[in-house]
Structures are given as structure tokens and as C-alpha cells.
Scaffold this active site. Sequence first.
Site, PDB file in Angstrom:
ATOM      1  N   LYS A  44       0.859  -1.195   0.000  1.00  8.60           N
ATOM      2  CA  LYS A  44       0.000   0.000   0.000  1.00  8.60           C
ATOM      3  C   LYS A  44       0.887   1.234   0.000  1.00  8.60           C
ATOM      4  O   LYS A  44       1.930   1.284   0.683  1.00  8.60           O
ATOM      5  CB  LYS A  44      -0.876   0.004   1.269  1.00  8.60           C
ATOM      6  CG  LYS A  44      -1.595   1.320   1.555  1.00  8.60           C
ATOM      7  CD  LYS A  44      -2.618   1.669   0.479  1.00  8.60           C
ATOM      8  CE  LYS A  44      -3.226   3.050   0.706  1.00  8.60           C
ATOM      9  NZ  LYS A  44      -4.136   3.450  -0.406  1.00  8.60           N
ATOM     10  N   CYS A 129      -2.460  10.055  -6.144  1.00  5.87           N
ATOM     11  CA  CYS A 129      -3.549   9.785  -5.207  1.00  5.87           C
ATOM     12  C   CYS A 129      -4.570  10.918  -5.312  1.00  5.87           C
ATOM     13  O   CYS A 129      -4.232  12.083  -5.097  1.00  5.87           O
ATOM     14  CB  CYS A 129      -3.053   9.676  -3.771  1.00  5.87           C
ATOM     15  SG  CYS A 129      -4.433   9.428  -2.629  1.00  5.87           S
TER      16      CYS A 129
END
Length: 310
Positions: A44, A129
Site C-alpha cells: 500500500k 492519489c
Amino acid sequence: ADLSTNIAGVPLPNVFFNASGVWCQHEHELQALLESQSGSLITKSATFEPREGNPSPRYLPIPNGSINSMGLPNEGYEYYLNYARKFDYSHTKPLFISLSGLSLADNVKMVEAFVAADLPCMLEINFSCPNVPGKPQLGYDIEAMDNALATLAPLVKKPFGIKLPPYFDIAHFDQVAGVCQKYDNLAFLTCVNSVGNGLAIDFETETALIKPKDGFGGLGGAMILNTALANVNAFHRRLPGKQVIGVGGVTSGKEAFLHILAGASAVQIGTQLKEEGPALFERLNKELSDIMMAKGYNSIEDFRGKVKTL
Ligand SMILES: O=C(O)c1[nH]c(=O)[nH]c(=O)c1Cl
């Protein structure tokens, strides 16, 4: 058929692995990927400090895909650095590490720590992101991206990659490729991250489906396949000396085949992995192998990037 490939010279036993963010925040999830039929695994996206992320509900499957506004929940980069230190690199599958600093300074500190540790893992720096309130994504600020690469590429020294958002304008493909071309050790681009800031609304309740950001979140899954294929092929055509990892809309061997035809050297799975779990990788390997055999291809290089035009 032979589904093996390599990224920056590092061999993968098959082209498939998880998209960063899915099934990879905690060690037990990474262990499940290690034990699966994936060809690799990626952690992640890490920030300098651990993060809770955005309030739930923050991920939901929707018709033809998914919406998420996770908000970069992760254990902090030291957790993943320790995982990388303990990782058994004699495994047949390589380890990728995703970094997504909230600032260039944070990315520098995290990169320096990984470089100092001198481990065989491959860095994928996340420029895309879409879900941290108040943090516009680097991938849509070409000058900031160039500046970040000018700082980070020399620090990383060895080959590394960046995770890019989808682009929708030919001029943007040209501009981003022009920036990427400047950095020799920028070895691969991972295309695409979620299609940022979609909005899913429930018809009955007349309410946004996810809680963060008034319901705005990144779109993934089948609905973004054709955008993903375009980004993979656009950068494959523009950057012959670099590789592209394809991600977006892969739910079966068929979409994986299309990503490779578009130029992908490896294929990541996000939404479908979240929904199906790591057993997915056995299915995808069989489906892609069957497709290749039916079409008379023995290896990935027999058809990679060979999409025809009219
Ligand atoms: O909200 C997230 O954590 C997230 N969600 C995405 O769809 N892509 C990303 O790169 C990240 Cl970092």
C-alpha cells in the site's frame, strides 16, 4: 503458455500482481499475495507517518467497477521498510514498494531511507492519489512532477517507476512523456490510477454512496478499461526505452491480453482483486494462457505492444 516477464530486468514468473492499495496494507494481506499465483506483489502507498485515512464508507463496488476515497490509510513507511528488510528475495516473485509522500520532502526522506537500506525491492512512487483533501495530485501538475523527478530520480539511483493518473488529452500524453524521457533511471510507468473524483449516488436514498469529500472518489474497474488501454498505449508509443505496467479494468484474461497488446509489460489488478480475493490470480493465469494458446502466442513478447491500427 509462458506468462513470464521482467520489469527493469527483474524477472516476474507471470505478468499479474495487485494494484497498490488493494490487499496490501498489512503483512497478512501481503502474505496472502505471496502465497497466491500472482507474479509479484506491491505494498500500500506509504506516507511518512501512519494514517487512519478517510471516514467509512470509503470504498464500494458499483455497477461496472468501484468508487474509493480511502485517503491513504497505511501503516507508515517504516512498517513497509521493515517488511522489505525481512522479505525473502529468493522468492520467485519480486517485491514492489509504493511510496506516496504528502510532500516532496516526505518523499525524499522515504526514498533516502529505502536507498540506505539497499534492498532488492523496486520502488513505485505514487504521483496520483486523488483522495487526500487539500492535496492536489502531482500527476496533474506537470511542472511539479518534473521538479519532483529532478529531485527523486538521482536519489533513487537504481531503476524505479511512477504511478500515473489517467490523461485524456493528446497534448498531455506528449507533455508527460517529455518529462519522463528526461530521467534515465525512470524505468517504468504504471498506468492508470483511478479516474479521480467521480460521484456515485443512490437513486432510492438520493444520497452519495461514500462518506468522504461529499461522495467524490476515484473510479476503478471495468468502466475505466478503455481509458487505461489508451494511457498504456500512449506511453508505450512515446517512450520506447521505458516500460509500462498496465492497470485498469482487468477482470479476466481477456482484458489482460488487451493491456499487453497495448504495450504493458506487466498487469496490475485493483477492483477485481478487492472483490474476488487472491484466488483471482490462478484464474487470470489460466485464462490468459488459454487465450495465448488459442491465438498461437507462446510468450508475452510475441504480441506485446503489437496492437494494429486501421
Ligand atoms: O485513497 C487512497 O488511498 C488512494 N486511492 C486511489 O484510488 N488511488 C491512490 O493512489 C490512493 Cl493513495
